[in-house]
Design an enzyme around this catalytic site. Structure first.
Site, mmCIF file in Angstrom:
data_model
loop_
_atom_site.group_PDB
_atom_site.id
_atom_site.type_symbol
_atom_site.label_atom_id
_atom_site.label_comp_id
_atom_site.label_asym_id
_atom_site.label_seq_id
_atom_site.Cartn_x
_atom_site.Cartn_y
_atom_site.Cartn_z
ATOM 1 N N ASP A 35 0.842 -1.201 0.000
ATOM 2 C CA ASP A 35 0.000 0.000 0.000
ATOM 3 C C ASP A 35 0.875 1.248 0.000
ATOM 4 O OD1 ASP A 35 -2.048 -1.885 2.072
ATOM 5 O OD2 ASP A 35 -2.765 -0.989 0.209
ATOM 6 N N ASP A 176 -10.071 -5.920 -1.134
ATOM 7 C CA ASP A 176 -9.129 -5.265 -0.231
ATOM 8 C C ASP A 176 -9.870 -4.535 0.884
ATOM 9 O OD1 ASP A 176 -6.399 -2.853 -0.762
ATOM 10 O OD2 ASP A 176 -7.056 -3.993 0.989
HETATM 11 C C1 DX5 Z 1 -6.301 0.005 3.452
HETATM 12 C C2 DX5 Z 1 -5.381 -0.875 2.616
HETATM 13 C C3 DX5 Z 1 -5.512 -2.344 2.904
HETATM 14 C C4 DX5 Z 1 -5.325 -2.683 4.365
HETATM 15 C C5 DX5 Z 1 -6.159 -3.902 4.659
HETATM 16 O O1 DX5 Z 1 -6.491 1.223 2.801
HETATM 17 O O2 DX5 Z 1 -5.643 -0.715 1.240
HETATM 18 O O3 DX5 Z 1 -4.617 -3.088 2.100
HETATM 19 O O4 DX5 Z 1 -4.004 -2.966 4.665
HETATM 20 O O5 DX5 Z 1 -6.020 -4.216 5.983
HETATM 21 P P1 DX5 Z 1 -7.271 -4.681 6.895
HETATM 22 O O6 DX5 Z 1 -7.293 -6.184 6.787
HETATM 23 O O7 DX5 Z 1 -6.905 -4.207 8.264
HETATM 24 O O8 DX5 Z 1 -8.484 -4.008 6.350
HETATM 25 ZN ZN ZN Z 2 -4.530 -2.021 -0.187
#
Ligand code: DX5
Ligand code: ZN
Length: 221
Positions: A35, A176
Site C-alpha cells: 500500500d 481489499d
Molecule cells: C487500506 C489498505 C488495505 C489494508 C487492509 O487502505 O488498502 O490493504 O491494509 O487491511 P485490513 O485487513 O486491516 O483491512
Molecule cells: Zn490495499
C-alpha cells in the site's frame, strides 16, 4: 482459478519487514500487497516508494501487488521500478487521465488494475475493461488498516464479478479491506479471486504466520 492470497505488508511488523517478506516467500504465498499513500488522496502515509522498490530485490517467488492510493500515481512509477510481473492498482477516483495511466503501466510490462472506493459504482469501469487485467474492490474506506467493512460490499463484489465475466473470461477481482476469517469465504463465493490479508486475518495479534497462511489459503481455495 484458485483463490490467491496477497498479505498486506503495511500490517506486518514494520520493524522486521525483510524477515516477514522472506517468511511469506518461503511459504509460497502468491503476492505481497504493498500500500502506497500520499497523504492527499487518503489522509495517511504508509510504505514509501523506495521501500516498494526495495521489496523487488528480496522476492524469489512472490510478485508485487502494488496499491497506489495517490493523486497522479504515474509520478511514482520510476521510483517504484514498476515492471514485468507487477500488478499495479490505481484509483479511478484519483486519476483524471486514467486511460493514459493504464497505458503507461502496460508499457512498463506490468498488469494494470483499476481500484474503486466503496462509494464508486462499478459501471464507471466499463470504458476501461478492454485495457485492464482486473479490478481492486475496496471493501473499506481506503487509508487505514483495521477499518470495518462497508455496508453493501458483498453485493458490490457480485456486481463487479458479473461486469468482468460479461466482458471477458480470466479478468481478476481483488478484494481489499477487512478480509476477515469469518467473511473471506463469502467474499470468495461472491467472485473474489485475490484477497488482501491484513489486520483482520493474517496479522491479528499472536497468530503463527505459517498456520494463518495455511488456514486462510484453505478458506479462499
Ligand atoms: C487500506 C489498505 C488495505 C489494508 C487492509 O487502505 O488498502 O490493504 O491494509 O487491511 P485490513 O485487513 O486491516 O483491512
Ligand atoms: Zn490495499
Amino acid at each position: 482459478m484458485k483463490g490467491m492470497l496477497s498479505p498486506s505488508l503495511m500490517c506486518a511488523d514494520v520493524l522486521n519487514l525483510q524477515s516477514e517478506l522472506t517468511k511469506l516467500d518461503q511459504l509460497g504465498v502468491d503476492y505481497i500487497h504493498l500500500d502506497f499513500m500520499d497523504n492527499h488522496f487518503v489522509p495517511n502515509i504508509t510504505l514509501s516508494a523506495d521501500l516498494v522498490k526495495a521489496v523487488k530485490g528480496v522476492l524469489t517467488h512472490m510478485k508485487r501487488d502494488i496499491h497506489i492510493m495517490a493523486l497522479k500515481p504515474e509520478q511514482y512509477f520510476d521510483r517504484m521500478d514498476i515492471g514485468s510481473g507487477d500488478i499495479v492498482s490505481v484509483h479511478y477516483e484519483a486519476c483524471h487521465n486514467l486511460h493514459d495511466v493504464i497505458a503507461e503501466i502496460r508499457r512498463r510490462g506490468a498488469s494494470p488494475f483499476v481500484a474503486i472506493s466503496p462509494d464508486t459504482k462499478p459501471d464507471v469501469l466499463t470504458e476501461y475493461l478492454d485495457e485492464i487485467d482486473g479490478v481492486l474492490v475496496m471493501t473499506v474506506y481506503p487509508g487505514f488498516a483495521g477499518r470495518p467493512i462497508v455496508e453493501g460490499s458483498f453485493e458490490k463484489i457480485s456486481a463487479v464479478r458479473r461486469l468482468l465475466d460479461n466482458h471477458r473470461s480470466g479478468m481478476l477481482l481483488e478484494v481489499d479491506g477487512h478480509v476477515s476469517w469469518d467473511l473471506c469465504a463469502e467474499m470468495r463465493a461472491r467472485g473474489g479471486d485475490m484477497f488482501v490479508a491484513g489486520s483482520s486475518s493474517l496479522y491479528q495479534k499472536g497468530l503463527d504466520l505459517e498456520e494463518a497462511v495455511r488456514r486462510m489459503s484453505a478458506l479462499i481455495a
